[in-house]
Design a protein around this motif. Structure first.
Motif, PDB file in Angstrom:
ATOM      1  N   UNK A 242      24.541 -14.382  -0.585  1.00 33.64           N
ATOM      2  CA  UNK A 242      24.849 -15.092  -1.786  1.00 33.64           C
ATOM      3  C   UNK A 242      23.964 -15.619  -2.659  1.00 33.64           C
ATOM      4  N   UNK A 243      22.718 -15.947  -2.302  1.00 38.18           N
ATOM      5  CA  UNK A 243      21.590 -16.644  -2.741  1.00 38.18           C
ATOM      6  C   UNK A 243      20.995 -15.735  -3.941  1.00 38.18           C
ATOM      7  N   UNK A 244      20.439 -16.160  -5.050  1.00 39.99           N
ATOM      8  CA  UNK A 244      19.920 -15.536  -5.868  1.00 39.99           C
ATOM      9  C   UNK A 244      18.141 -15.661  -5.913  1.00 39.99           C
ATOM     10  N   UNK A 245      17.653 -14.495  -5.400  1.00 40.14           N
ATOM     11  CA  UNK A 245      16.053 -14.830  -5.460  1.00 40.14           C
ATOM     12  C   UNK A 245      15.615 -13.503  -5.553  1.00 40.14           C
ATOM     13  N   UNK A 246      14.094 -13.291  -5.713  1.00 41.22           N
ATOM     14  CA  UNK A 246      13.441 -12.026  -5.582  1.00 41.22           C
ATOM     15  C   UNK A 246      12.023 -12.437  -5.264  1.00 41.22           C
ATOM     16  N   UNK A 247      11.568 -11.568  -4.367  1.00 44.86           N
ATOM     17  CA  UNK A 247      10.277 -11.493  -3.592  1.00 44.86           C
ATOM     18  C   UNK A 247       8.985 -10.521  -4.286  1.00 44.86           C
ATOM     19  N   UNK A 248       7.970 -11.169  -4.715  1.00 51.15           N
ATOM     20  CA  UNK A 248       6.988 -10.357  -5.397  1.00 51.15           C
ATOM     21  C   UNK A 248       5.678 -10.094  -4.422  1.00 51.15           C
ATOM     22  N   UNK A 249       5.300  -8.981  -4.209  1.00 47.94           N
ATOM     23  CA  UNK A 249       4.333  -8.779  -3.174  1.00 47.94           C
ATOM     24  C   UNK A 249       3.074  -8.198  -3.802  1.00 47.94           C
ATOM     25  N   UNK A 250       2.142  -9.091  -4.089  1.00 50.47           N
ATOM     26  CA  UNK A 250       0.832  -8.691  -4.781  1.00 50.47           C
ATOM     27  C   UNK A 250      -0.421  -8.502  -3.891  1.00 50.47           C
ATOM     28  N   UNK A 251      -0.777  -7.173  -3.866  1.00 51.04           N
ATOM     29  CA  UNK A 251      -1.738  -6.876  -2.851  1.00 51.04           C
ATOM     30  C   UNK A 251      -1.838  -5.698  -2.216  1.00 51.04           C
ATOM     31  N   UNK A 252      -2.676  -5.258  -1.471  1.00 56.47           N
ATOM     32  CA  UNK A 252      -2.657  -3.869  -0.992  1.00 56.47           C
ATOM     33  C   UNK A 252      -3.417  -3.965   0.484  1.00 56.47           C
ATOM     34  N   UNK A 253      -3.317  -3.077   1.475  1.00 57.26           N
ATOM     35  CA  UNK A 253      -3.850  -2.877   2.588  1.00 57.26           C
ATOM     36  C   UNK A 253      -3.432  -1.866   3.434  1.00 57.26           C
ATOM     37  N   UNK A 254      -3.689  -1.940   4.674  1.00 54.28           N
ATOM     38  CA  UNK A 254      -3.556  -0.793   5.680  1.00 54.28           C
ATOM     39  C   UNK A 254      -1.865  -0.609   5.959  1.00 54.28           C
ATOM     40  N   UNK A 255      -1.239  -1.791   5.557  1.00 58.65           N
ATOM     41  CA  UNK A 255       0.259  -1.930   6.186  1.00 58.65           C
ATOM     42  C   UNK A 255       1.224  -1.564   5.037  1.00 58.65           C
ATOM     43  N   UNK A 256       0.603  -1.127   3.806  1.00 56.84           N
ATOM     44  CA  UNK A 256       1.405  -1.380   2.459  1.00 56.84           C
ATOM     45  C   UNK A 256       2.650  -0.358   2.605  1.00 56.84           C
ATOM     46  N   UNK A 257       2.030   0.955   2.941  1.00 59.67           N
ATOM     47  CA  UNK A 257       3.017   2.076   3.025  1.00 59.67           C
ATOM     48  C   UNK A 257       4.405   1.873   3.970  1.00 59.67           C
ATOM     49  N   UNK A 258       3.825   1.279   5.195  1.00 62.81           N
ATOM     50  CA  UNK A 258       4.805   0.868   6.251  1.00 62.81           C
ATOM     51  C   UNK A 258       5.779  -0.356   5.698  1.00 62.81           C
ATOM     52  N   UNK A 259       5.235  -1.120   5.112  1.00 66.02           N
ATOM     53  CA  UNK A 259       6.021  -2.200   4.392  1.00 66.02           C
ATOM     54  C   UNK A 259       7.112  -1.890   3.433  1.00 66.02           C
ATOM     55  N   UNK A 260       6.712  -0.958   2.605  1.00 63.64           N
ATOM     56  CA  UNK A 260       7.744  -0.362   1.807  1.00 63.64           C
ATOM     57  C   UNK A 260       8.777   0.449   2.534  1.00 63.64           C
ATOM     58  N   UNK A 261       8.456   1.394   3.675  1.00 66.12           N
ATOM     59  CA  UNK A 261       9.248   1.868   4.423  1.00 66.12           C
ATOM     60  C   UNK A 261      10.310   0.965   5.122  1.00 66.12           C
ATOM     61  N   UNK A 262       9.746  -0.367   5.585  1.00 65.33           N
ATOM     62  CA  UNK A 262      10.332  -1.023   6.348  1.00 65.33           C
ATOM     63  C   UNK A 262      11.463  -1.938   5.471  1.00 65.33           C
ATOM     64  N   UNK A 263      10.968  -2.144   4.276  1.00 70.10           N
ATOM     65  CA  UNK A 263      11.927  -2.776   3.272  1.00 70.10           C
ATOM     66  C   UNK A 263      13.242  -1.802   2.870  1.00 70.10           C
ATOM     67  N   UNK A 264      12.830  -0.461   2.729  1.00 70.80           N
ATOM     68  CA  UNK A 264      14.026   0.269   2.486  1.00 70.80           C
ATOM     69  C   UNK A 264      14.896   0.348   3.818  1.00 70.80           C
ATOM     70  N   UNK A 265      14.224   0.550   5.084  1.00 72.84           N
ATOM     71  CA  UNK A 265      15.037   0.334   6.336  1.00 72.84           C
ATOM     72  C   UNK A 265      15.964  -0.611   6.250  1.00 72.84           C
ATOM     73  N   UNK A 266      15.442  -1.937   5.781  1.00 72.62           N
ATOM     74  CA  UNK A 266      16.345  -3.272   6.108  1.00 72.62           C
ATOM     75  C   UNK A 266      17.140  -3.266   4.808  1.00 72.62           C
ATOM     76  N   UNK A 267      16.927  -2.396   3.871  1.00 70.68           N
ATOM     77  CA  UNK A 267      17.983  -2.449   2.873  1.00 70.68           C
ATOM     78  C   UNK A 267      17.931  -3.576   1.671  1.00 70.68           C
ATOM     79  N   UNK A 268      16.436  -3.844   1.853  1.00 69.16           N
ATOM     80  CA  UNK A 268      16.155  -5.245   0.767  1.00 69.16           C
ATOM     81  C   UNK A 268      15.265  -4.665  -0.553  1.00 69.16           C
TER      82      UNK A 268
END
Length: 397
Positions: A242-268
């Motif tokens: 119910x809380x209204x928020x947004x997260x901004x991730x600014x940066x690059x690195x070896x885990x960027x693609x895996x982080x994007x994949x996990x965000x989709x998996x977690x449906x966030x």
């Protein structure tokens, strides 16, 4: 003084060594930088640097000697080739440099191999070495799933211990580093605590952001193994719907693609935006819109005991810090009162403090000012450069 600076990374790559060299030149020292070719973090070497085994240029009055290296590639093998190629070429260059320096300053984020050319020069000419240790070896190998029982880890422990022992003085960015170097490598070298400085221009900029209906959270910096992005993303998943928020991730690195994949998996994925890497001059735009800043570090090794540079930057920007970490970073957050913190890897607890912050964001306004006050007392550039200068002069004398 005639100072040789050895660093795997250097301008135009965004590392604090750029600022350190600029200040050393301003103080009247003759600075020569021995480094590799720009390619961090993409692994892409710009056209103007390709094809030459050796490239000379200058930066803010410092002479820059760049030697050949293979650009970074994803995975353990890609990094190993990058590290090994540069260690070899830097060492070859150092062997032929001659005795024209008073002291050697090694800036060592990762890997430890940047000490090899320094050791060669010390062996040939007796030049003293000051190491600024920003990353621990072989501990960093654990981030790439290389365990203590594996042959590679045991070999690197011997190599790292040998190289650390060649230093006349070691400065460390976090107090837990002292225990590690003493206990793991048995060092008897002189070791001093010298926390990294951060960009002070944030102190003079009004980055206040009146809280709106949607709370804005910012993660800024490297997206790698040590940053424990799964903890950050799983913590976000725990925030009350119910809380209204947004997260901004600014940066690059070896885990960027895996982080994007996990965000989709977690449906966030609708709650998180991956902006990619931006030059430092663009970062104030993100700090201006942020209500709070995020920090997570792994807790399964000594690397999690570090104090990452982004913490000082968050504090200088006057933003509350929301962290899941142990060691030096947690100590600074609690001592300064600049935010909220749970243990490393505790994504459920992290979700709870994120929810608490979002619910009552206006109650945490003083955290930012407390962070700035602590920054002024501990992390100013002038304080850092004075202590660094004293260490270098002590070795020359």
């Amino acid at each position: 003084m005639r100072i040789l600076v050895i660093s795997q990374r250097f301008y135009p790559e965004a590392f604090r060594i750029n600022d350190i060299c600029r200040e050393l030149v301003k103080e009247g020292h003759l600075v020569t930088v021995l480094t590799g070719l720009p390619n961090y973090p993409s692994g892409h070497i710009p056209k103007e640097y390709r094809g030459n085994r050796r490239h000379k240029d200058s930066y803010e009055g410092a002479e820059v000697i760049r030697t050949w290296e293979v650009g970074r590639r994803p995975g353990k093998l890609g990094l190993a080739v990058n590290y090994a190629s540069l260690a070899w070429s830097l060492s070859w260059e150092a062997f032929w440099m001659g005795k024209r320096f008073d002291v050697i300053f090694v800036y060592q984020p990762s890997p430890v191999f940047s000490l090899i050319p320094a050791w060669i020069l010390k062996k040939k000419y007796g030049i003293s070495i000051l190491l600024y240790c920003c990353d621990l070896w072989p501990e960093s190998l654990k981030a790439y799933e290389v365990g203590e029982r594996q042959m590679l880890f045991r070999i690197m422990k011997k190599v790292s211990g040998f190289l650390y022992r060649q230093c006349d003085r070691i400065a460390v960015t976090s107090l837990p580093f002292v225990d590690y170097l003493r206990k793991v490598h048995g060092l008897k070298n002189e070791i001093e605590y010298l926390p990294q400085h951060a960009e002070e221009n944030y102190l003079e900029v009004n980055l206040f952001h009146p809280a709106g209906e949607e709370v804005q959270l910012l993660f800024c910096g490297n997206v790698g193994k040590a940053q424990d992005m799964p903890c950050l993303l799983r913590g976000i998943r725990q925030i009350e719907d119910r809380l209204s928020f947004h997260v901004h991730i600014v940066g690059d690195g070896s885990e960027l693609l895996e982080s994007k994949r996990l965000a989709k998996e977690l449906k966030i994925q609708d709650r998180v935006t991956f902006h990619g890497r931006f030059p430092s001059e663009r970062l104030p735009e993100f700090y201006k819109m942020a209500d709070g800043c995020l920090l997570t570090l792994t807790g399964n090794s000594f690397i999690g005991m570090t104090m990452p540079g982004k913490l000082q930057e968050y504090m200088a920007a006057g933003k509350p810090v929301l962290a899941a970490t142990d060691g030096a970073a947690r100590g600074v957050i609690e001592e300064s009162g600049c935010g909220l913190c749970v243990g490393a890897g505790d994504w459920e607890g992290y979700g709870r403090i994120l929810s608490r912050f979002i619910k009552d964001v206006k109650d945490y306004g003083e955290c930012g000012e407390r962070g700035r006050k602590y920054f002024r007392e501990n992390f100013m550039k002038g304080l850092f450069m004075r202590r660094l200068g004293e260490s270098l002069k002590g070795l020359v004398q």
